[in-house]
Design a protein around this motif. Structure first.
Motif, PDB file in Angstrom:
ATOM      1  N   ILE A 297     -10.007  19.244   1.282  1.00  0.00           N
ATOM      2  CA  ILE A 297     -11.020  18.986   0.259  1.00  0.00           C
ATOM      3  C   ILE A 297     -11.196  17.493  -0.028  1.00  0.00           C
ATOM      4  O   ILE A 297     -12.163  17.113  -0.692  1.00  0.00           O
ATOM      5  N   ALA A 298     -10.283  16.639   0.438  1.00  0.00           N
ATOM      6  CA  ALA A 298     -10.389  15.231   0.037  1.00  0.00           C
ATOM      7  C   ALA A 298      -9.636  14.322   0.986  1.00  0.00           C
ATOM      8  O   ALA A 298      -8.711  14.747   1.681  1.00  0.00           O
ATOM      9  N   ILE A 299     -10.047  13.049   0.990  1.00  0.00           N
ATOM     10  CA  ILE A 299      -9.271  11.975   1.599  1.00  0.00           C
ATOM     11  C   ILE A 299      -8.895  11.019   0.473  1.00  0.00           C
ATOM     12  O   ILE A 299      -9.773  10.452  -0.190  1.00  0.00           O
ATOM     13  N   GLU A 300      -7.613  10.872   0.254  1.00  0.00           N
ATOM     14  CA  GLU A 300      -7.111   9.952  -0.765  1.00  0.00           C
ATOM     15  C   GLU A 300      -6.878   8.600  -0.108  1.00  0.00           C
ATOM     16  O   GLU A 300      -6.148   8.495   0.879  1.00  0.00           O
ATOM     17  N   VAL A 301      -7.484   7.540  -0.633  1.00  0.00           N
ATOM     18  CA  VAL A 301      -7.400   6.219  -0.010  1.00  0.00           C
ATOM     19  C   VAL A 301      -6.880   5.200  -1.014  1.00  0.00           C
ATOM     20  O   VAL A 301      -7.079   5.332  -2.222  1.00  0.00           O
ATOM     21  N   SER A 302      -6.199   4.183  -0.504  1.00  0.00           N
ATOM     22  CA  SER A 302      -5.708   3.105  -1.360  1.00  0.00           C
ATOM     23  C   SER A 302      -5.632   1.820  -0.550  1.00  0.00           C
ATOM     24  O   SER A 302      -5.409   1.844   0.668  1.00  0.00           O
ATOM     25  N   ALA A 303      -5.832   0.690  -1.240  1.00  0.00           N
ATOM     26  CA  ALA A 303      -5.777  -0.625  -0.615  1.00  0.00           C
ATOM     27  C   ALA A 303      -5.738  -1.668  -1.717  1.00  0.00           C
ATOM     28  O   ALA A 303      -6.164  -1.399  -2.853  1.00  0.00           O
ATOM     29  N   PRO A 304      -5.239  -2.876  -1.432  1.00  0.00           N
ATOM     30  CA  PRO A 304      -5.335  -3.955  -2.428  1.00  0.00           C
ATOM     31  C   PRO A 304      -6.794  -4.206  -2.802  1.00  0.00           C
ATOM     32  O   PRO A 304      -7.706  -3.937  -2.020  1.00  0.00           O
ATOM     33  N   ASP A 305      -7.011  -4.711  -4.026  1.00  0.00           N
ATOM     34  CA  ASP A 305      -8.394  -4.900  -4.480  1.00  0.00           C
ATOM     35  C   ASP A 305      -9.000  -6.219  -4.035  1.00  0.00           C
ATOM     36  O   ASP A 305     -10.154  -6.518  -4.347  1.00  0.00           O
ATOM     37  N   SER A 306      -8.220  -7.032  -3.304  1.00  0.00           N
ATOM     38  CA  SER A 306      -8.751  -8.302  -2.838  1.00  0.00           C
ATOM     39  C   SER A 306      -8.121  -8.672  -1.502  1.00  0.00           C
ATOM     40  O   SER A 306      -7.038  -8.200  -1.149  1.00  0.00           O
ATOM     41  N   LEU A 307      -8.814  -9.524  -0.759  1.00  0.00           N
ATOM     42  CA  LEU A 307      -8.376  -9.948   0.572  1.00  0.00           C
ATOM     43  C   LEU A 307      -8.756 -11.403   0.745  1.00  0.00           C
ATOM     44  O   LEU A 307      -9.915 -11.781   0.555  1.00  0.00           O
ATOM     45  N   GLU A 308      -7.767 -12.230   1.107  1.00  0.00           N
ATOM     46  CA  GLU A 308      -8.019 -13.654   1.263  1.00  0.00           C
ATOM     47  C   GLU A 308      -8.343 -14.004   2.709  1.00  0.00           C
ATOM     48  O   GLU A 308      -7.943 -13.307   3.648  1.00  0.00           O
ATOM     49  N   GLU A 309      -9.071 -15.093   2.861  1.00  0.00           N
ATOM     50  CA  GLU A 309      -9.407 -15.638   4.168  1.00  0.00           C
ATOM     51  C   GLU A 309      -8.131 -15.804   4.997  1.00  0.00           C
ATOM     52  O   GLU A 309      -7.098 -16.219   4.482  1.00  0.00           O
ATOM     53  N   TYR A 310      -8.213 -15.438   6.277  1.00  0.00           N
ATOM     54  CA  TYR A 310      -7.124 -15.535   7.262  1.00  0.00           C
ATOM     55  C   TYR A 310      -6.083 -14.418   7.128  1.00  0.00           C
ATOM     56  O   TYR A 310      -5.260 -14.249   8.024  1.00  0.00           O
ATOM     57  N   ASP A 311      -6.086 -13.666   6.033  1.00  0.00           N
ATOM     58  CA  ASP A 311      -5.141 -12.555   5.883  1.00  0.00           C
ATOM     59  C   ASP A 311      -5.732 -11.283   6.484  1.00  0.00           C
ATOM     60  O   ASP A 311      -6.942 -11.170   6.685  1.00  0.00           O
ATOM     61  N   THR A 312      -4.858 -10.321   6.761  1.00  0.00           N
ATOM     62  CA  THR A 312      -5.308  -8.996   7.176  1.00  0.00           C
ATOM     63  C   THR A 312      -4.826  -7.973   6.160  1.00  0.00           C
ATOM     64  O   THR A 312      -3.788  -8.146   5.526  1.00  0.00           O
ATOM     65  N   LEU A 313      -5.588  -6.936   6.018  1.00  0.00           N
ATOM     66  CA  LEU A 313      -5.302  -5.870   5.064  1.00  0.00           C
ATOM     67  C   LEU A 313      -5.257  -4.553   5.826  1.00  0.00           C
ATOM     68  O   LEU A 313      -6.095  -4.300   6.693  1.00  0.00           O
ATOM     69  N   THR A 314      -4.257  -3.726   5.527  1.00  0.00           N
ATOM     70  CA  THR A 314      -4.159  -2.402   6.142  1.00  0.00           C
ATOM     71  C   THR A 314      -4.174  -1.347   5.037  1.00  0.00           C
ATOM     72  O   THR A 314      -3.213  -1.232   4.268  1.00  0.00           O
ATOM     73  N   PRO A 315      -5.248  -0.586   4.909  1.00  0.00           N
ATOM     74  CA  PRO A 315      -5.347   0.432   3.862  1.00  0.00           C
ATOM     75  C   PRO A 315      -4.532   1.680   4.224  1.00  0.00           C
ATOM     76  O   PRO A 315      -4.019   1.803   5.339  1.00  0.00           O
ATOM     77  N   ARG A 316      -4.459   2.605   3.287  1.00  0.00           N
ATOM     78  CA  ARG A 316      -3.740   3.857   3.503  1.00  0.00           C
ATOM     79  C   ARG A 316      -4.647   5.033   3.163  1.00  0.00           C
ATOM     80  O   ARG A 316      -5.512   4.933   2.294  1.00  0.00           O
ATOM     81  N   ALA A 317      -4.419   6.126   3.861  1.00  0.00           N
ATOM     82  CA  ALA A 317      -5.230   7.322   3.609  1.00  0.00           C
ATOM     83  C   ALA A 317      -4.389   8.574   3.809  1.00  0.00           C
ATOM     84  O   ALA A 317      -3.509   8.609   4.675  1.00  0.00           O
ATOM     85  N   ARG A 318      -4.675   9.604   3.000  1.00  0.00           N
ATOM     86  CA  ARG A 318      -4.066  10.920   3.166  1.00  0.00           C
ATOM     87  C   ARG A 318      -5.163  11.971   3.077  1.00  0.00           C
ATOM     88  O   ARG A 318      -5.980  11.939   2.163  1.00  0.00           O
ATOM     89  N   VAL A 319      -5.164  12.877   4.024  1.00  0.00           N
ATOM     90  CA  VAL A 319      -6.081  14.015   3.969  1.00  0.00           C
ATOM     91  C   VAL A 319      -5.385  15.115   3.185  1.00  0.00           C
ATOM     92  O   VAL A 319      -4.236  15.489   3.484  1.00  0.00           O
ATOM     93  N   LEU A 320      -6.062  15.656   2.163  1.00  0.00           N
ATOM     94  CA  LEU A 320      -5.445  16.601   1.227  1.00  0.00           C
ATOM     95  C   LEU A 320      -6.148  17.949   1.255  1.00  0.00           C
ATOM     96  O   LEU A 320      -7.369  18.028   1.442  1.00  0.00           O
ATOM     97  N   ASP A 321      -5.344  19.008   1.052  1.00  0.00           N
ATOM     98  CA  ASP A 321      -5.933  20.331   0.883  1.00  0.00           C
ATOM     99  C   ASP A 321      -6.090  20.641  -0.597  1.00  0.00           C
ATOM    100  O   ASP A 321      -5.826  19.787  -1.462  1.00  0.00           O
TER     101      ASP A 321
END
Length: 233
Positions: A15-39
């Protein structure tokens, strides 16, 4: 989090994909978000998730659709990421991520040693630091320093090692011991803290370390900035 709606008997379905990530990203940095598929029970379900930028203009660039590893493409804007499970036919809500200039230096903007005369309310001068982004001149001249607002600076009393006789001044009425304090830089890129003597025994000196961190948690070069406060009769 995006949801599909089914009847009460369909709780085992996705029924859903739960997602999370930092709310900001600086130049030259990389960001890796997270996700869970939920029933429908809120339990994780095995499913392949891919990531994509959710904006027409390329504010964010997804380098790897499977991990979601992302970099900032345009600074000073807000981009969006979405997670998709094609096999489950579901897409997450978009995550908003602000793109920021990279903080690459922090430094003291005043004296790093302060001597305070003992009184009924012995408080140090402001212990000031500036967080900035250094931009190299295209003409080969002096670099340009751009101050950065809203960046966290953590102040910590590192000596005396145990809390008690000194505290950070968080407001004019509180006199309880506070040995760490996080301060955001103001519009001019400045952060400051002050130290108050609470009582006896009077330490010979108080050592304060100020550490600035980037959006992904890395320490900004120049950290820690060290201050010494001395209390004298």
């Amino acid at each position: 989090m995006a949801c599909n709606k089914f009847g009460p008997a369909d709780l085992s379905r996705v029924i859903a994909i739960e997602v999370s990530a930092p709310d900001s990203l600086e130049e030259y940095d990389t960001l890796t978000p997270r996700a869970r598929v939920l029933d429908g029970h809120g339990d994780s379900v095995a499913a392949t998730v891919v990531w994509a930028a959710g904006d027409t203009a390329p504010i964010l660039i997804v380098l790897d659709s499977l991990t979601g590893r992302t970099v900032a493409n345009r600074l000073g804007q807000t981009g969006h990421l979405v997670a998709l499970s094609r096999s489950r036919g579901i897409t997450s809500n978009a995550i908003a991520i602000r793109t920021l200039a990279a903080a690459d230096t922090v430094f003291a903007t005043g004296a790093t040693v302060d001597t305070v005369t003992l009184s009924a309310d012995s408080v140090s001068d402001s212990l000031k630091v500036e967080v900035a982004d250094t931009i190299k001149s295209a003409s080969g001249g002096d670099s340009l320093t751009v101050t950065l607002a809203g960046r966290p600076v953590v102040y910590a009393i590192t000596y005396p090692a145990t809390s008690g006789p000194v505290t950070f001044v968080t407001n004019d009425s509180t006199h309880g011991p506070v040995t760490t304090d996080t301060v955001a830089t103001d519009a001019s890129g400045m952060a400051l803290a002050r130290v108050r003597l609470l009582g006896l025994p009077v330490p010979d000196s108080v050592v304060v370390a100020a550490i600035a961190r980037r959006a992904v948690g890395d320490t900004v070069p120049g950290s820690p900035v060290t201050f010494v406060v001395r209390f004298r009769p």
